[in-house]
Design an enzyme around this catalytic site. Structure first.
Site, short mmCIF file in Angstrom:
data_model
loop_
_atom_site.label_atom_id
_atom_site.label_comp_id
_atom_site.label_asym_id
_atom_site.label_seq_id
_atom_site.Cartn_x
_atom_site.Cartn_y
_atom_site.Cartn_z
N GLY A 144 -3.00 11.73 -3.91
CA GLY A 144 -4.26 11.80 -3.17
C GLY A 144 -4.08 12.16 -1.71
O GLY A 144 -4.88 12.92 -1.15
N ALA A 172 -9.42 10.80 -2.54
CA ALA A 172 -9.32 12.01 -3.36
C ALA A 172 -9.13 11.67 -4.83
O ALA A 172 -9.72 12.30 -5.72
CB ALA A 172 -8.19 12.90 -2.87
N ASP A 173 -8.28 10.67 -5.10
CA ASP A 173 -8.04 10.27 -6.49
C ASP A 173 -9.31 9.80 -7.17
O ASP A 173 -9.58 10.14 -8.33
CB ASP A 173 -7.01 9.15 -6.54
N SER A 174 -10.10 9.00 -6.46
CA SER A 174 -11.33 8.48 -7.05
C SER A 174 -12.32 9.60 -7.35
O SER A 174 -12.93 9.64 -8.43
CB SER A 174 -11.97 7.46 -6.10
N GLY A 177 -11.09 11.52 -10.26
CA GLY A 177 -11.27 10.76 -11.49
C GLY A 177 -12.70 10.80 -11.99
O GLY A 177 -12.96 10.97 -13.19
#
Length: 403
Positions: A144, A172-174, A177
C-alpha cells in the site's frame, strides 16, 4: 420473521481466499459481509502474516481480527505440490477465488486462470497486485505504501512546507480491496447473464489514482502540477479543520456557494456576501488566507459544541473531528455503523460493520476469529470427500494444518 442472514445477497456464493495481509482479505471480508462463505487458505504454520501485526491484545492482532472474523481457515502449504492440488480442488467447487500473489506466481503453480477455468468454467478469479497483471511494472512487488506514493496521493497529502505524507493506516489497500469486491460482484452478475466466469485485475494504485484523477487531468489539460494544500481542498473556500475555544477541533466544508453564504450568516457576517473578496468561490480562492482567518477567528471564539450547534442551525456542512472514543460514544454511529466482535480475547469489542446497507438484510454477525487451520479437517472432509485418515496423512507431511 425470516432469518436476516437468509436475505444476504451473496448467500450460496463460495469464495476461496488466497490472500494475505490487507487488500485481498479486505475483498474477502466485503463478500463475507453480504453472505458469501469465505474459505481462507493460509500458511499452515504461521498463517497470514497479518496475524503478526501490531497492535495486538493477548496475542491476537487487531487488524487481522477485523478483516477475518467469520471466515473459515484452511492451513495449507502452497509451496508443496500436494498443497496446490488441494487448493485447485477447493477452487473447482467455488464461485470465486481471490489471490494477491505477485503476477506469474499462480501460473507457475499451475493455478492460472486458464487452468482454473478449465476445471470450472464459471469461476471468477479476482487478482490483486501492486501494479496489475499487465504493463511494464507488473512483475514488481507492491504494498500500500508504494501505491500511495506511485499514485500521486502522498505528493498531494500534507502541507506546503512539509514532506509528502503517507497515511498511518492501510489506505490504498482498503480502497483496492473494496474495488476488488466491486469487481467480483460485477463478474458474478455477468456470469448470471452470460453463463461464464471471468478474470478481475486490480492494481493497488489504480483505485487511488482514480480518486486523485483531477490532478492528472489538470496537468494534462493546463500543465499545472497540483500541490499540497494542508486541510484546504484547492478547489473551494472556505474548507478546512479549525480549532474551537475549548481546544477541540471541527471541520467545515463550504464547498458550494449556497453553503458559503449560509456560513456567513451563521458567523454573524452577512456583510461578506457583498465583499468582492468573498462574494464568489473564485474570489474566495484568490483571497483564501483572509477568508480562512475569518473562519479561524469565529470557530476559535466558541466551544466546539456551541459552534456545531450554530452551524447545524444554518445547515452548514460541519462535523466534529472525532477520535476513536468520540466515534464509539456517538449515538448515530452506535445505531448504524458499529458492530460487536464477540467471543475473542479482545473482549466485548466494537468495530465498523459493512460499508453499505441493503434493505431486507440486517447484516452479518462477527463471532470469533479463526485460528490457523481451524476448519481444515471439516472442509477437506465435507467439501472434497477426503477421509480423516487422508487429512492425517497430509498433516504428517506438513501439507496441511488440521489442528
Amino acid at each position: 420473521m425470516p432469518n436476516p442472514q437468509s436475505q444476504a445477497p451473496l448467500t450460496g456464493v463460495r469464495v476461496v481466499e488466497l490472500g494475505s495481509m490487507y487488500a485481498a482479505p479486505t475483498a474477502g471480508r466485503m463478500l463475507r459481509d453480504f453472505g458469501a462463505d469465505v474459505i481462507k487458505i493460509e500458511d499452515p504454520v504461521h498463517g497470514d502474516f497479518a496475524r503478526q501485526w501490531q497492535p495486538a491484545h493477548e496475542g491476537l492482532a487487531i487488524g487481522f481480527s477485523r478483516l477475518n472474523s467469520g471466515k473459515r481457515s484452511v492451513g495449507l502449504d502452497m509451496r508443496q505440490q500436494e498443497g496446490r492440488t488441494v487448493a485447485r480442488q477447493l477452487i473447482s467447487k467455488a464461485d470465486v477465488v481471490i489471490e494477491n500473489f505477485r503476477p506469474g506466481r499462480m501460473e507457475a503453480w499451475g493455478l492460472g486462470y486458464a487452468e482454473l477455468a478449465a476445471d470450472n468454467p464459471k469461476i471468477v478469479m479476482t487478482r490483486v497486485s501492486g501494479f496489475g497483471q499487465t504493463g511494464p511494472y507488473s512483475e514488481r512487488p507492491g504494498f500500500g505504501t508504494v501505491a500511495e506514493t506511485a499514485s500521486g496521493y502522498a505528493f498531494l497529502n500534507g502541507w506546503p512546507d512539509t514532506p509528502p505524507t503517507a497515511p498511518p493506516f492501510g489506505f490504498a489497500d482498503s480502497i483496492a480491496g473494496i474495488s476488488a469486491a466491486f469487481g467480483t460482484a460485477m463478474a458474478l452478475f455477468r456470469r448470471e447473464m452470460a453463463g461464464q466466469g471471468s478474470e478481475v485485475d486490480v492494481a493497488l494504485y489504480e483505485p487511488l489514482m482514480f480518486i486523485l484523477g483531477d490532478a492528472v487531468l489538470n496537468y494534462t489539460s493546463t500543465g499545472t502540477i497540483m500541490q499540497r494544500h494542508g486541510n484546504a481542498s484547492g478547489a473551494a473556500s472556505p474548507r478546512g479543520i479549525y480549532q474551537a475555544a475549548d481546544g477541540t477541533w471541527l471541520s467545515i466544508a463550504a464547498s458550494n456557494q449556497s453553503i458559503a453564504l449560509r456560513l456567513f450568516e451563521a458567523m454573524g457576517r452577512p456583510d461578506l456576501k457583498d465583499d468582492e473578496r468573498f462574494a464568489t468561490n473564485t474570489a474566495r480562492m484568490a483571497n483564501n488566507d483572509a477568508m480562512q482567518q475569518i473562519v479561524i477567528d469565529w470557530v476559535g471564539s466558541h466551544p466546539r459544541s456551541e459552534a456545531l450547534e450554530i452551524l447545524d442551525k444554518y445547515e452548514v456542512v460541519a462535523a466534529a473531528v472525532n477520535d476513536s472514543k468520540d466515534v464509539t460514544e456517538d449515538p448515530h454511529f452506535s445505531e448504524r455503523t458499529l458492530v460487536e466482535l464477540a467471543n475473542t480475547v479482545l473482549g466485548p469489542a466494537l468495530m465498523p460493520g459493512p460499508i453499505l446497507h441493503m434493505k431486507d438484510y440486517a447484516g452479518p454477525t462477527y463471532d470469533g476469529v479463526p485460528s490457523v487451520g481451524q476448519h481444515t479437517r471439516e472442509i477437506l472432509v465435507d467439501e472434497l470427500g477426503l477421509t480423516s485418515e487422508d487429512v492425517d496423512s497430509l498433516a504428517s507431511n506438513g501439507v496441511v494444518n488440521a489442528s
